[in-house]
Design an enzyme around this catalytic site. Structure first.
Site, PDB file in Angstrom:
ATOM      1  N   HIS A 116      -4.678  -6.011  -7.344  1.00 26.50           N
ATOM      2  CA  HIS A 116      -3.549  -6.657  -6.670  1.00 26.50           C
ATOM      3  C   HIS A 116      -3.289  -8.029  -7.320  1.00 26.50           C
ATOM      4  CE1 HIS A 116      -1.193  -8.683  -3.580  1.00 26.50           C
ATOM      5  NE2 HIS A 116      -0.843  -7.466  -3.194  1.00 26.50           N
ATOM      6  N   ASN A 162      -0.899  -2.922   3.317  1.00 32.01           N
ATOM      7  CA  ASN A 162      -1.944  -3.844   2.860  1.00 32.01           C
ATOM      8  C   ASN A 162      -1.981  -5.033   3.812  1.00 32.01           C
ATOM      9  OD1 ASN A 162      -3.599  -5.635   1.519  1.00 32.01           O
ATOM     10  ND2 ASN A 162      -2.194  -6.005  -0.194  1.00 32.01           N
ATOM     11  N   GLU A 197      -2.726 -10.817  -6.142  1.00 26.02           N
ATOM     12  CA  GLU A 197      -3.473 -11.937  -5.545  1.00 26.02           C
ATOM     13  C   GLU A 197      -4.904 -11.973  -6.076  1.00 26.02           C
ATOM     14  OE1 GLU A 197      -2.455 -11.059  -1.466  1.00 26.02           O
ATOM     15  OE2 GLU A 197      -0.380 -11.540  -1.960  1.00 26.02           O
ATOM     16  N   GLY A 220       3.165  -5.219   2.489  1.00 29.85           N
ATOM     17  CA  GLY A 220       2.312  -6.293   2.987  1.00 29.85           C
ATOM     18  C   GLY A 220       2.796  -6.754   4.353  1.00 29.85           C
ATOM     19  N   GLY A 221       3.588  -7.820   4.372  1.00 31.76           N
ATOM     20  CA  GLY A 221       4.033  -8.453   5.622  1.00 31.76           C
ATOM     21  C   GLY A 221       4.571  -7.475   6.660  1.00 31.76           C
ATOM     22  N   GLU A 259       4.275  -3.841  -8.450  1.00 32.67           N
ATOM     23  CA  GLU A 259       4.578  -4.956  -7.554  1.00 32.67           C
ATOM     24  C   GLU A 259       4.952  -6.174  -8.391  1.00 32.67           C
ATOM     25  OE1 GLU A 259       2.517  -4.332  -3.501  1.00 32.67           O
ATOM     26  OE2 GLU A 259       1.169  -5.466  -4.772  1.00 32.67           O
ATOM     27  N   SER A 280       8.006  -7.283  -0.704  1.00 31.25           N
ATOM     28  CA  SER A 280       9.025  -7.507   0.325  1.00 31.25           C
ATOM     29  C   SER A 280       9.738  -6.231   0.762  1.00 31.25           C
ATOM     30  CB  SER A 280      10.034  -8.569  -0.142  1.00 31.25           C
ATOM     31  OG  SER A 280       9.378  -9.810  -0.332  1.00 31.25           O
ATOM     32  N   GLY A 302       5.868 -11.191  -0.846  1.00 33.19           N
ATOM     33  CA  GLY A 302       5.853 -12.182   0.228  1.00 33.19           C
ATOM     34  C   GLY A 302       6.964 -13.214   0.119  1.00 33.19           C
ATOM     35  N   LYS A 326      -4.033  -7.464   3.949  1.00 33.61           N
ATOM     36  CA  LYS A 326      -4.557  -8.712   3.363  1.00 33.61           C
ATOM     37  C   LYS A 326      -5.568  -9.334   4.340  1.00 33.61           C
ATOM     38  CE  LYS A 326      -0.365  -8.973   0.680  1.00 33.61           C
ATOM     39  NZ  LYS A 326       0.624  -9.751  -0.051  1.00 33.61           N
TER      40      LYS A 326
HETATM   41  P1  PGA Z   1       4.779  -8.069   0.846  1.00 39.76           P
HETATM   42  O1  PGA Z   1       3.392  -7.779   0.076  1.00 39.76           O
HETATM   43  O2  PGA Z   1       5.277  -6.726   1.328  1.00 39.76           O
HETATM   44  O3  PGA Z   1       4.422  -8.996   1.945  1.00 39.76           O
HETATM   45  O4  PGA Z   1       5.704  -8.663  -0.180  1.00 39.76           O
HETATM   46  C1  PGA Z   1       3.216  -6.657  -0.727  1.00 39.76           C
HETATM   47  C2  PGA Z   1       1.843  -6.663  -1.335  1.00 39.76           C
HETATM   48  O5  PGA Z   1       1.343  -7.743  -1.686  1.00 39.76           O
HETATM   49  O6  PGA Z   1       1.217  -5.594  -1.486  1.00 39.76           O
END
Ligand code: PGA
Length: 249
Positions: A95, A9, A97, A234-235, A167, A213, A173, A11
């Site tokens: 998600h 993802n 967010e 994500g990251g 999640e 993470s 994050g 973002k």
């Molecule tokens: P992250 O994000 O791996 O940066 O924690 C995961 C996500 O929001 O899908």
């Protein structure tokens, strides 16, 4: 046994040029297709170019969001049919967010899931509790509510097209991953919940991804859990090198 799925993802990251370069490098890192379903979710603006770049490869394309209406006066929004036309096979729905920063509740997320399924997109449906909810002992209730309301009116066939991502919001994050045991406990309860409503076969075939993470370091121990079928990253999906290491865990 579900085929592992590794989804990135992105973002609000990567221009069109960066997306094309990323996909080219990802393709060349795997001269033969890995034994995983690999999905990338670029921002809307890069979807068309990414669709060209992944063509004929093992990489599938996901959007990060959609609007629930087919069309209409919804300035700034994108429909499921538009995503299909742009080359998406998947779409992330619900998600955290979207839930916390853009006010999406379970009811809206339910309509988005139905809209995605209605045009043949496979939703990656995200659920998860916040730190406060976990500390207040409300984790089960929150996730069960997200499932119950989010999946309202979905048929057993719909469940066959669905991917769920657990999640925990406190792990996104933050560098704080749920321990494999913590994640497994929730994954197992999600699968049991699906089994009760849709039967054991649908539950067994359902891919439940963990997100929060995920890194090349912790992916193997997460994937060793019986009910963790993949990861929503994500990251660590933004750099080709770390995403390749996660795919090849
Ligand atoms: P992250 O994000 O791996 O940066 O924690 C995961 C996500 O929001 O899908």
């Amino acid at each position: 046994m579900v085929r592992p799925i590794i989804a990135g993802n992105w973002k609000m990251h990567k221009t069109v040029a960066e997306a094309i370069a990323f996909v080219a490098q990802l393709r060349s890192a795997f001269p033969t297709a890995p034994d995983r379903e690999v999905i990338v979710a670029p921002p809307f603006t890069a979807l068309g170019a990414a669709a060209e770049a992944v063509r004929g490869s093992f990489i599938r394309l996901s959007a990060q969001n959609l609007h629930e209406a087919e069309k209409g006066a919804y300035t700034g929004e994108i429909s499921g049919a538009m995503l299909r036309e742009a080359g998406c096979t998947h779409v992330i729905v619900g998600h955290s967010e979207r839930r916390t920063l853009f006010g999406e509740g379970n009811d809206r997320i339910n309509r988005k899931l139905l809209a995605a399924l209605g045009v043949g997109l496979r939703p990656i449906f995200c659920v998860g509790e916040s730190l406060g909810e976990r500390e207040a002992g409300r984790r089960e209730e929150v996730v069960a509510g997200q499932l119950k309301e989010g999946l309202n009116n979905l048929t057993a066939d719909d469940i066959g097209s669905l991917i769920i991502a657990y999640e925990p919001v406190w792990a996104i994050g933050t560098g704080k991953t749920a321990t494999p045991d913590q994640a497994e406990e929730v994954h197992r309860s999600i699968r049991e919940w699906i089994a009760r409503l849709y039967g054991p076969k649908r539950a067994a075939d359902l891919a439940i991804l963990y997100g929060g993470s995920v890194t090349p370091k912790n992916i193997a121990e997460l994937m060793a859990q019986p009910d963790i079928d993949g990861a929503l990253v994500g990251g660590a999906s933004l750099e080709v090198d770390s995403f390749v290491r996660i795919i090849g865990y």
